[in-house]
Scaffold this motif. Structure first.
Motif, PDB file in Angstrom:
ATOM      1  N   CYS A 132      42.123  46.345  45.496  1.00  0.00           N
ATOM      2  CA  CYS A 132      43.157  46.975  44.925  1.00  0.00           C
ATOM      3  C   CYS A 132      44.192  47.458  45.765  1.00  0.00           C
ATOM      4  N   SER A 133      43.879  47.448  47.050  1.00  0.00           N
ATOM      5  CA  SER A 133      44.669  47.831  48.085  1.00  0.00           C
ATOM      6  C   SER A 133      46.064  47.067  48.037  1.00  0.00           C
ATOM      7  N   PHE A 134      46.159  45.791  47.452  1.00  0.00           N
ATOM      8  CA  PHE A 134      47.055  45.127  47.405  1.00  0.00           C
ATOM      9  C   PHE A 134      48.163  45.483  46.161  1.00  0.00           C
ATOM     10  N   PRO A 135      49.220  45.874  46.389  1.00  0.00           N
ATOM     11  CA  PRO A 135      50.345  46.525  45.542  1.00  0.00           C
ATOM     12  C   PRO A 135      50.425  45.869  44.304  1.00  0.00           C
ATOM     13  N   GLU A 136      50.304  44.315  44.269  1.00  0.00           N
ATOM     14  CA  GLU A 136      50.338  43.579  43.134  1.00  0.00           C
ATOM     15  C   GLU A 136      49.230  43.645  42.025  1.00  0.00           C
ATOM     16  N   ILE A 137      47.966  44.085  42.836  1.00  0.00           N
ATOM     17  CA  ILE A 137      46.710  44.171  41.786  1.00  0.00           C
ATOM     18  C   ILE A 137      46.505  45.515  41.272  1.00  0.00           C
ATOM     19  N   LYS A 138      46.489  45.486  39.882  1.00  0.00           N
ATOM     20  CA  LYS A 138      46.140  46.656  39.210  1.00  0.00           C
ATOM     21  C   LYS A 138      44.544  47.169  39.384  1.00  0.00           C
ATOM     22  N   ASN A 139      43.980  46.257  38.961  1.00  0.00           N
ATOM     23  CA  ASN A 139      42.461  46.405  39.094  1.00  0.00           C
ATOM     24  C   ASN A 139      41.609  45.284  39.178  1.00  0.00           C
ATOM     25  N   MET A 140      40.396  45.236  39.623  1.00  0.00           N
ATOM     26  CA  MET A 140      39.403  44.270  39.656  1.00  0.00           C
ATOM     27  C   MET A 140      38.116  44.682  38.927  1.00  0.00           C
ATOM     28  N   HIS A 141      38.088  43.911  37.757  1.00  0.00           N
ATOM     29  CA  HIS A 141      36.957  44.131  37.008  1.00  0.00           C
ATOM     30  C   HIS A 141      36.060  43.067  36.619  1.00  0.00           C
ATOM     31  N   HIS A 142      34.899  43.196  36.014  1.00  0.00           N
ATOM     32  CA  HIS A 142      34.120  42.138  35.694  1.00  0.00           C
ATOM     33  C   HIS A 142      33.361  41.320  36.760  1.00  0.00           C
ATOM     34  N   VAL A 143      32.789  42.133  37.686  1.00  0.00           N
ATOM     35  CA  VAL A 143      32.684  41.626  39.053  1.00  0.00           C
ATOM     36  C   VAL A 143      31.286  41.071  39.144  1.00  0.00           C
ATOM     37  N   HIS A 144      30.991  40.068  39.969  1.00  0.00           N
ATOM     38  CA  HIS A 144      29.752  39.574  40.223  1.00  0.00           C
ATOM     39  C   HIS A 144      29.769  39.194  41.605  1.00  0.00           C
ATOM     40  N   ILE A 145      28.668  39.740  42.387  1.00  0.00           N
ATOM     41  CA  ILE A 145      28.925  39.358  43.763  1.00  0.00           C
ATOM     42  C   ILE A 145      27.112  38.963  43.961  1.00  0.00           C
ATOM     43  N   TRP A 146      26.835  37.636  44.434  1.00  0.00           N
ATOM     44  CA  TRP A 146      25.494  37.426  44.739  1.00  0.00           C
ATOM     45  C   TRP A 146      25.517  36.213  46.026  1.00  0.00           C
ATOM     46  N   SER A 147      24.180  36.075  46.399  1.00  0.00           N
ATOM     47  CA  SER A 147      24.075  34.915  47.535  1.00  0.00           C
ATOM     48  C   SER A 147      23.432  33.873  46.817  1.00  0.00           C
ATOM     49  N   LEU A 148      23.836  32.747  47.070  1.00  0.00           N
ATOM     50  CA  LEU A 148      23.613  31.384  46.574  1.00  0.00           C
ATOM     51  C   LEU A 148      22.097  31.001  47.286  1.00  0.00           C
ATOM     52  N   ASN A 149      22.304  31.173  48.755  1.00  0.00           N
ATOM     53  CA  ASN A 149      21.518  31.321  49.730  1.00  0.00           C
ATOM     54  C   ASN A 149      21.837  31.941  50.767  1.00  0.00           C
ATOM     55  N   GLU A 150      21.168  31.514  52.062  1.00  0.00           N
ATOM     56  CA  GLU A 150      21.511  32.252  53.172  1.00  0.00           C
ATOM     57  C   GLU A 150      22.853  32.013  53.853  1.00  0.00           C
ATOM     58  N   THR A 151      23.580  30.971  53.589  1.00  0.00           N
ATOM     59  CA  THR A 151      24.897  30.929  53.852  1.00  0.00           C
ATOM     60  C   THR A 151      26.128  30.778  53.094  1.00  0.00           C
ATOM     61  N   GLU A 152      25.861  31.427  51.790  1.00  0.00           N
ATOM     62  CA  GLU A 152      26.721  31.356  50.613  1.00  0.00           C
ATOM     63  C   GLU A 152      26.833  32.756  50.093  1.00  0.00           C
ATOM     64  N   ILE A 153      27.918  33.466  49.964  1.00  0.00           N
ATOM     65  CA  ILE A 153      27.927  34.672  49.138  1.00  0.00           C
ATOM     66  C   ILE A 153      29.098  34.342  48.228  1.00  0.00           C
ATOM     67  N   HIS A 154      28.853  34.577  47.135  1.00  0.00           N
ATOM     68  CA  HIS A 154      29.833  34.443  45.924  1.00  0.00           C
ATOM     69  C   HIS A 154      30.385  35.642  45.270  1.00  0.00           C
ATOM     70  N   LEU A 155      31.584  35.511  45.045  1.00  0.00           N
ATOM     71  CA  LEU A 155      32.432  36.546  44.286  1.00  0.00           C
ATOM     72  C   LEU A 155      32.816  36.073  42.982  1.00  0.00           C
ATOM     73  N   GLU A 156      32.778  36.638  42.035  1.00  0.00           N
ATOM     74  CA  GLU A 156      33.406  36.265  40.728  1.00  0.00           C
ATOM     75  C   GLU A 156      34.087  37.506  40.124  1.00  0.00           C
ATOM     76  N   ALA A 157      35.231  37.592  39.681  1.00  0.00           N
ATOM     77  CA  ALA A 157      35.979  38.462  39.275  1.00  0.00           C
ATOM     78  C   ALA A 157      37.299  38.335  38.511  1.00  0.00           C
ATOM     79  N   HIS A 158      37.573  39.411  37.643  1.00  0.00           N
ATOM     80  CA  HIS A 158      38.975  39.206  37.048  1.00  0.00           C
ATOM     81  C   HIS A 158      40.065  40.164  37.768  1.00  0.00           C
ATOM     82  N   LEU A 159      41.207  39.704  38.017  1.00  0.00           N
ATOM     83  CA  LEU A 159      42.094  40.440  38.740  1.00  0.00           C
ATOM     84  C   LEU A 159      43.151  40.715  37.738  1.00  0.00           C
TER      85      LEU A 159
END
Length: 301
Positions: A225-252
């Motif tokens: 949200c530090s980006f001036p164009e972005i109002k908020n980030m919601h519906h956030v999911h953060i997880w590791s698929l394995n030891e090398t992949e970190i996933h981020l899913e969210a609405h901007l």
């Protein structure tokens, strides 16, 4: 919706695992025979430990092969979690074995038994050499991922257990200290619990899709949200698929109805920032403007 991929699975040679499996099968058979002939419960216990090593190494070998398989229409993530499952199973078995060893050591301390110490000494020495060689083979690969680390820990702790059996055999032979075997067994079991717990916890957290401990979700949202164009980030999911992949899913949610090309430019900057700061390498971000939905950071799906 944006998708971004920047990850590779380390492909490890199965040669060292095959050698370790073969050695542990030989050790297990020799210890079972030796334990029955000598009447040594310690040798039979070590044989059981070695047998679980064989099973864990086979699981690790299978998991490493499966993890390198390509994704398909029916398996869009491939088998990337095979090694995490293997690590969890191996760590869990390590904990169970530890409890059984402690129980056994208490029983043997209360009821010490006289055994043929010569057979115990010889076979314990053979087990130390075999497992020691396997430990050296697996040491480098153990730094690659949880699966190989779990296999390495099984071999290392089994070598230490064999050292305890050898020391116990020597003390029994020369001093008649039959209780020392129980004491050393209990000490090794406690060590197994300490070593296995961290691995069990780490693999469990990944399997449960928990947010990596190194990432603070609220802080990540503030960064976005530090980006001036972005109002908020919601519906956030953060997880590791394995030891090398970190996933981020969210609405901007954006302040203005921006064009798709503008969104792409902002997105590229955001991905670089989040990758550098949090190690996220897989993004699935949905842009929105004036959409009537919940703006909570965490939404229970």
């Amino acid at each position: 919706m944006s998708h971004h991929h920047d990850h590779k699975h380390p492909v490890l040679s199965g040669k060292n695992l095959k050698i370790s499996i073969f050695l542990n099968i030989l050790i297990t058979i020799s210890q079972v025979i030796g334990g029955l002939i000598s009447g040594s419960l310690a040798l039979l216990s070590d044989a059981l430990h070695n047998f679980t090593d064989v099973v864990s190494l086979i699981i690790s070998f299978w998991a490493n092969k499966m993890a390198s398989k390509s994704a398909s229409f029916s398996k869009t993530f491939g088998y990337k979690r095979a090694e995490i499952i293997a690590a969890f199973v191996n760590a869990a078995s390590l904990m169970v074995i530890s409890v059984l060893l402690i129980k056994e050591s208490i029983d043997r301390f209360i009821n010490p038994q006289s055994i043929d110490s010569t057979i115990v000494i010889v076979l314990a020495a053979v087990a130390i050499l075999g497992n020691g060689f396997s430990v050296l083979l697996m040491k480098k690969d153990s730094k690659a991922n949880m699966n190989m680390k779990s296999a390495y820990l099984h071999l290392l702790t089994d070598m230490l257990a064999s050292v305890a059996v050898l020391l116990g055999g020597l003390l029994m032979r020369f001093y008649g200290f039959y209780w020392i075997d129980s004491l050393l067994t209990a000490g090794i079991a406690v060590y197994l619990i300490v070593m296995g717990y961290d691995l069990l916890k780490s693999s469990f957290n990944i399997l449960m899709l928990f947010t990596p401990e190194s990432i603070r979700t609220e802080e990540l949202v503030k960064t976005a949200c530090s980006f001036p164009e972005i109002k908020n980030m919601h519906h956030v999911h953060i997880w590791s698929l394995n030891e090398t992949e970190i996933h981020l899913e969210a609405h901007l949610d954006f302040h203005h109805d921006i064009s798709l090309s503008s969104f792409n430019e902002i997105l590229e900057e955001l991905k670089v920032l989040l990758n550098q700061k949090y190690g996220i390498n897989h993004f699935n971000l949905q842009p929105e403007f004036n959409k009537n939905d919940t703006k909570e950071i965490i939404v229970q799906d």
